[in-house]
Design an enzyme around this catalytic site. Structure first.
Site, short mmCIF file in Angstrom:
data_model
loop_
_atom_site.label_atom_id
_atom_site.label_comp_id
_atom_site.label_asym_id
_atom_site.label_seq_id
_atom_site.Cartn_x
_atom_site.Cartn_y
_atom_site.Cartn_z
N ARG A 1 21.22 -0.02 4.21
CA ARG A 1 20.27 -1.44 4.50
C ARG A 1 20.44 -2.29 3.74
NH1 ARG A 1 14.32 -0.07 2.79
NH2 ARG A 1 14.39 -2.09 3.75
N VAL B 1 7.11 -5.33 -11.61
CA VAL B 1 7.00 -5.87 -10.25
C VAL B 1 6.31 -5.05 -9.30
CG1 VAL B 1 8.23 -7.24 -8.07
CG2 VAL B 1 8.82 -7.59 -10.81
N LYS C 1 21.40 -10.10 2.05
CA LYS C 1 20.25 -9.45 3.11
C LYS C 1 19.01 -10.30 2.66
CE LYS C 1 18.02 -5.71 1.63
NZ LYS C 1 16.63 -5.84 1.91
N ASN C 2 18.50 -10.52 1.54
CA ASN C 2 17.29 -11.06 1.22
C ASN C 2 17.15 -12.63 1.63
OD1 ASN C 2 16.28 -8.59 0.50
ND2 ASN C 2 16.71 -9.09 -1.58
N CYS D 1 10.68 0.50 2.06
CA CYS D 1 10.76 1.17 1.04
C CYS D 1 9.47 1.45 0.39
CB CYS D 1 11.80 0.82 -0.12
SG CYS D 1 13.52 0.76 0.60
N ASP E 1 15.16 -5.44 -8.26
CA ASP E 1 16.00 -4.78 -7.42
C ASP E 1 17.43 -4.58 -8.05
OD1 ASP E 1 14.63 -4.99 -5.08
OD2 ASP E 1 15.74 -6.83 -4.07
N ARG F 1 9.87 -4.13 5.93
CA ARG F 1 8.67 -4.99 5.45
C ARG F 1 9.32 -6.30 5.62
NH1 ARG F 1 4.48 -5.46 2.38
NH2 ARG F 1 4.12 -7.26 1.40
N ARG G 1 2.61 -3.78 -2.34
CA ARG G 1 3.07 -5.07 -1.75
C ARG G 1 2.19 -5.46 -0.62
NH1 ARG G 1 9.63 -4.48 -0.91
NH2 ARG G 1 9.12 -2.91 0.71
N PRO G 2 0.85 -5.77 -0.94
CA PRO G 2 0.06 -6.31 0.13
C PRO G 2 0.47 -7.51 0.61
CG PRO G 2 -0.91 -6.65 -2.15
CD PRO G 2 0.51 -5.75 -2.35
N ASP H 1 -2.04 -9.74 1.48
CA ASP H 1 -2.78 -10.84 1.55
C ASP H 1 -2.45 -12.00 1.08
OD1 ASP H 1 -2.48 -9.23 -1.12
OD2 ASP H 1 -4.08 -10.46 -1.77
N LEU H 2 -1.42 -12.13 0.26
CA LEU H 2 -0.94 -13.46 -0.17
C LEU H 2 -0.40 -14.45 0.80
CD1 LEU H 2 0.78 -12.56 -3.60
CD2 LEU H 2 -1.47 -13.60 -3.16
#
Length: 419
Positions: free
Chosen positions: A398, A328, A22-23, A117, A306, A93, A122-123, A125-126
């Protein structure tokens, strides 16, 4: 509403194949937008998150053909809008990954802040800081990000944290800049490497993927290509923990053992037997009660965040005290309360959870609050005495394809029930 009904305390035996990642699939689906010509993707998992990303592409004007199970042809030539839909982006996301390709193709993007989720802030901004280095102008207003560029340029980008999503988004945008971009403190995850392989097949030149420094030498025009998505190391790791939690023996196929080494090493620490079977499989077996151990989540190649919930379910049954530290995401202990309903003894102290192992978990009604929490509750239900009913299994869907079918073939008594 659907739920899983699980009759526990049955050791599982057999062989199980990890499906497509998935990722890895989600950023690669987004990356198909970078070219005007079609790409064919194989080994795409049939998951809710993948279906959401496909809908995002279609809403942007892209034609998506499902040629067969796991194989898609993406036609990005008709991309006709830079406005990503709120109703889809809020669900997941990873759909935010379309912003880089949109800027590349249309020179602008109007994208809502992402959802997914509830496991931490988890901003983004990066991502945006990296874009600014490459010549993108960014504003935020009313929950949306507006990004545009009159001319992109290569540059050196340093990430304050090795964010997977930021590394991927910056790589995708840099791949279409006829210049050199260096990403320092980049994420090293295998999914980043798979995206780099895809971008290279499209015509970019990428060095260092899988290390903390990625060099992208882009080209003005990428071409479509054919690509086979890697298998899912998190699904593989989940089945490894299932083998240990149920006291059975499973051969987990389709993932190189080095990609799940942090998980199998911890399984050995709790007393499981781990055997490497060639280059694409491991065999996990367990006799007796596991021993307590400590885990701390970290970016790859550290222990995956995860896999934290799944391993905590195993440690609930361990002999002794274990400490689980989540380094994390700050809100990834939502499953603790549900495990306590099953008889677990867990005390959360900030970013750590102290787990005092118990002899037996007891089946009851619990609710999955996010994807990996749901996987952890499935493991707890498989190991528990009596029946466990798990609600909120849309979260599990998901990230796990046909989970109840795979478990059933291994000897589990698990049923999906509609209410």
């Amino acid at each position: 509403m659907e739920k899983f009904c699980i009759q526990g305390m049955k050791p599982l035996f057999g062989k199980v194949q990890a499906g497509g990642s998935k990722n890895a699939a989600l950023p690669i689906l987004a990356a198909t937008l970078l070219s005007e010509s079609p790409s064919v993707l194989h080994n795409v998992p049939d998951l809710l998150d993948v279906q959401t990303m496909v809908k995002v592409l279609e809403t942007l004007g892209v034609k998506v053909e499902r040629l067969s199970r796991g194989t898609y042809r993406i036609h990005p030539g008709d991309l006709n809008t830079s406005n990503a839909p709120y109703e889809l982006i809020r669900k997941m996301r990873a759909s935010f990954l379309v912003i880089g390709p949109l800027i590349s193709r249309l020179q602008r993007a109007h994208v809502p802040l992402p959802g997914g989720c509830a496991i931490g802030s988890r901003p983004v901004d990066l991502h945006l800081k990296g874009f600014i280095h490459l010549g993108v102008k960014v504003t935020t207003h009313s929950g949306y990000i507006e990004a545009w560029s009159d001319g992109l340029k290569g540059d050196e980008v340093y990430l304050d944290f090795p964010s997977v999503g930021a590394t991927e988004n910056i790589m995708m945008l840099a791949a279409t800049i006829d210049d050199e971009t260096i990403i320092a403190n980049a994420a090293r995850e295998p999914e980043v490497v798979d995206l780099a392989r895809f971008l290279s097949a499209m015509g970019a030149e990428i060095e260092g993927a899988g290390t903390d420094t990625v060099i992208v030498r882009g080209v003005k025009k990428l071409r479509g290509c054919e690509h086979y998505i890697i298998n899912d190391r998190i699904e593989a790791g989940t089945f490894c923990v299932i083998a240990a939690a149920t006291g059975g023996e499973l051969t987990v196929q389709g993932v190189h053992p080095s990609l799940i080494l942090s998980v199998t090493t911890k399984l050995e620490e709790v007393g499981a037997q781990v055997k490497r079977v060639g280059d694409q499989a491991v065999c996990i077996s367990m006799e007796g009660r596991p021993r307590g151990t400590d885990i701390k989540t970290m970016p790859f190649p550290g222990f995956p965040t995860d896999m934290q919930a799944q391993f905590m379910s195993l440690l609930c049954l361990a002999d002794g005290v274990s400490v689980v530290t989540e380094a994390v995401f700050e809100n990834r202990f939502a499953h603790v309360g549900e495990l306590e309903r099953m008889g677990a003894n867990i005390k959360v102290e900030g970013r750590s959870a102290v787990v005092l192992g118990v002899d037996t978990l007891t089946g009851t009604q619990v609710t999955a609050t996010d994807l990996r929490a749901g996987a952890g509750l499935v493991i707890a239900g498989l190991a528990a005495e009596g029946e466990t009913e798990i609600y909120g299994i849309s979260h599990v869907d998901r990230g796990y394809e046909d989970l109840e079918c795979k478990l059933g073939l291994l000897g589990a008594t698990i049923e999906r029930v509609s209410e």
